[in-house]
Design a protein around this motif. Structure first.
Motif, PDB file in Angstrom:
ATOM      1  N   UNK A  87       0.827  -1.207   0.000  1.00 56.93           N
ATOM      2  CA  UNK A  87       0.000   0.000   0.000  1.00 56.93           C
ATOM      3  C   UNK A  87       0.862   1.258   0.000  1.00 56.93           C
ATOM      4  N   UNK A  88       0.502   2.204  -0.843  1.00 56.40           N
ATOM      5  CA  UNK A  88       1.276   3.441  -0.899  1.00 56.40           C
ATOM      6  C   UNK A  88       0.604   4.469  -1.778  1.00 56.40           C
ATOM      7  N   UNK A 108       2.266   9.063   6.546  1.00 53.96           N
ATOM      8  CA  UNK A 108       1.269   8.257   7.259  1.00 53.96           C
ATOM      9  C   UNK A 108       0.981   6.964   6.530  1.00 53.96           C
ATOM     10  N   UNK A 109       0.831   7.026   5.213  1.00 51.53           N
ATOM     11  CA  UNK A 109       0.485   5.836   4.438  1.00 51.53           C
ATOM     12  C   UNK A 109       1.717   4.998   4.118  1.00 51.53           C
ATOM     13  N   UNK A 110       2.721   5.623   3.526  1.00 55.97           N
ATOM     14  CA  UNK A 110       3.855   4.874   2.986  1.00 55.97           C
ATOM     15  C   UNK A 110       4.817   4.368   4.050  1.00 55.97           C
ATOM     16  N   UNK A 111       5.080   5.191   5.050  1.00 59.50           N
ATOM     17  CA  UNK A 111       6.067   4.816   6.069  1.00 59.50           C
ATOM     18  C   UNK A 111       5.389   4.210   7.298  1.00 59.50           C
ATOM     19  N   UNK A 112       4.492   4.984   7.905  1.00 58.59           N
ATOM     20  CA  UNK A 112       3.834   4.467   9.104  1.00 58.59           C
ATOM     21  C   UNK A 112       2.963   3.258   8.773  1.00 58.59           C
ATOM     22  N   UNK A 113       2.388   3.244   7.572  1.00 60.68           N
ATOM     23  CA  UNK A 113       1.582   2.091   7.175  1.00 60.68           C
ATOM     24  C   UNK A 113       2.399   0.813   7.156  1.00 60.68           C
ATOM     25  N   UNK A 114       3.603   0.890   6.590  1.00 64.44           N
ATOM     26  CA  UNK A 114       4.480  -0.287   6.577  1.00 64.44           C
ATOM     27  C   UNK A 114       4.904  -0.658   7.995  1.00 64.44           C
ATOM     28  N   UNK A 115       5.267   0.353   8.792  1.00 65.46           N
ATOM     29  CA  UNK A 115       5.641   0.101  10.187  1.00 65.46           C
ATOM     30  C   UNK A 115       4.523  -0.589  10.944  1.00 65.46           C
ATOM     31  N   UNK A 116       3.280  -0.096  10.798  1.00 63.28           N
ATOM     32  CA  UNK A 116       2.161  -0.687  11.528  1.00 63.28           C
ATOM     33  C   UNK A 116       1.975  -2.166  11.178  1.00 63.28           C
ATOM     34  N   UNK A 117       2.140  -2.491   9.907  1.00 62.21           N
ATOM     35  CA  UNK A 117       1.985  -3.892   9.488  1.00 62.21           C
ATOM     36  C   UNK A 117       3.147  -4.748   9.980  1.00 62.21           C
ATOM     37  N   UNK A 118       4.349  -4.200   9.945  1.00 60.91           N
ATOM     38  CA  UNK A 118       5.495  -4.910  10.507  1.00 60.91           C
ATOM     39  C   UNK A 118       5.311  -5.130  12.009  1.00 60.91           C
ATOM     40  N   UNK A 119       4.833  -4.099  12.695  1.00 59.61           N
ATOM     41  CA  UNK A 119       4.623  -4.155  14.138  1.00 59.61           C
ATOM     42  C   UNK A 119       3.617  -5.243  14.498  1.00 59.61           C
ATOM     43  N   UNK A 120       2.632  -5.448  13.620  1.00 53.90           N
ATOM     44  CA  UNK A 120       1.620  -6.473  13.872  1.00 53.90           C
ATOM     45  C   UNK A 120       2.078  -7.863  13.452  1.00 53.90           C
ATOM     46  N   UNK A 121       2.824  -7.938  12.344  1.00 55.34           N
ATOM     47  CA  UNK A 121       3.159  -9.246  11.770  1.00 55.34           C
ATOM     48  C   UNK A 121       4.381  -9.896  12.384  1.00 55.34           C
ATOM     49  N   UNK A 154       9.749   8.683   1.585  1.00 59.35           N
ATOM     50  CA  UNK A 154       9.020   7.518   2.087  1.00 59.35           C
ATOM     51  C   UNK A 154       9.619   6.210   1.594  1.00 59.35           C
ATOM     52  N   UNK A 155      10.064   6.178   0.352  1.00 55.46           N
ATOM     53  CA  UNK A 155      10.610   4.936  -0.183  1.00 55.46           C
ATOM     54  C   UNK A 155      12.038   4.681   0.307  1.00 55.46           C
ATOM     55  N   UNK A 156      12.768   5.752   0.590  1.00 51.27           N
ATOM     56  CA  UNK A 156      14.067   5.576   1.246  1.00 51.27           C
ATOM     57  C   UNK A 156      13.899   4.949   2.617  1.00 51.27           C
ATOM     58  N   UNK A 157      12.841   5.354   3.320  1.00 54.36           N
ATOM     59  CA  UNK A 157      12.550   4.775   4.631  1.00 54.36           C
ATOM     60  C   UNK A 157      12.199   3.300   4.514  1.00 54.36           C
TER      61      UNK A 157
END
Length: 254
Positions: A87-88, A108-121, A154-157
């Motif tokens: 998602x991005x 919020x979408x590109x960086x935190x969104x990936x973090x949130x999914x990593x944090x859950x998975x 965001x993509x560098x992150x």
């Protein structure tokens, strides 16, 4: 080869474009696919197509930028063998003409969104003895693209997070890699061009196509094929790597 039978795969943004192609291919290879989209309607067409082809897919409504919603979605999913952070959103602008609200939205979408999914998975993968993560980065993480300040950030992150997660969870048998596409022809691209370059759609499409040395944009199915390999058992010796899939953009542009 590249069978995913018995695996549960989560694909964020699986309702269209690259995410849709990944969800469809993973289901065709035997995975039970869980699509995370902002609304059920956004992912339902993909899930229906997968079901009609004999596969298994469910849609979970969640804004990836909201941690509570993501946690609820993953609680409903349960076991996670594969996570694809796809998602991005895109953005056009230099640092001077990127408003704070736009910067925050991309983050919020590109960086935190990936973090949130990593944090859950990741805790689920660690407890179950391993898993595979694939993050969608971009050529923007590796080269300077004009007027793409927030998007490049965001993509560098994403690229950096890929390396960090890969390193931290080696002993937990969690592999983490990323893909860096150049321009891929999706409905998102068509909408992006129409929204940002009204009246110039054909010329801009041609220019963007020719910016890849190979002479065209990529196709979502081509990205999905690489994603399948990296998430399969055949790629078990690969972690902490980024794979440009860019028609020669990074290395061959002169």
């Amino acid at each position: 080869m590249f069978e995913l039978t018995g695996k549960q795969a989560v694909v964020t943004g699986g309702g269209s474009g690259i995410g849709r192609a990944i969800a469809q291919l993973f289901a065709r290879q035997g995975a039970a696919v869980h699509i995370i989209e902002r609304t059920l309607a956004a992912g339902q067409a993909t899930a229906d197509e997968i079901a009609q082809a004999g596969g298994t897919a469910q849609v979970h409504a969640a804004d990836v930028g909201q941690q509570a919603a993501v946690q609820a979605a993953f609680a409903a999913i349960g076991r996670v063998d594969i996570l694809v952070n796809n998602a991005g959103i895109a953005h056009v602008g230099t640092v001077e003409n990127t408003p704070e609200a736009d910067f925050d939205r991309v983050y919020q979408v590109n960086v935190k969104g990936a973090y949130n999914c990593l944090f859950a998975a990741v805790p689920r993968m660690r407890e179950q003895g391993g898993g595979t993560i694939l993050n969608l980065a971009s050529i923007a993480a590796h080269v300077g693209l004009a007027d793409r300040f927030a998007y490049s950030m965001s993509k560098g992150a994403i690229h950096a997070m890929t390396l960090s997660v890969a390193r931290d969870y080696l002993s937990s048998h969690i592999r983490c890699n990323s893909i860096s596409p150049a321009r891929v022809h999706t409905p998102f691209v068509d909408g992006f061009i129409a929204g940002n370059y009204p009246g110039q759609e054909a010329a801009v499409f041609d220019k963007l196509s020719r910016s890849q040395p190979i002479g065209r944009m990529g196709q979502p199915t081509e990205i999905a094929a690489l994603a399948l390999y990296l998430c399969s058992d055949e790629a078990g010796f690969i972690t902490g790597c980024d794979y440009p899939i860019d028609g020669g953009f990074i290395k061959l542009n002169t």
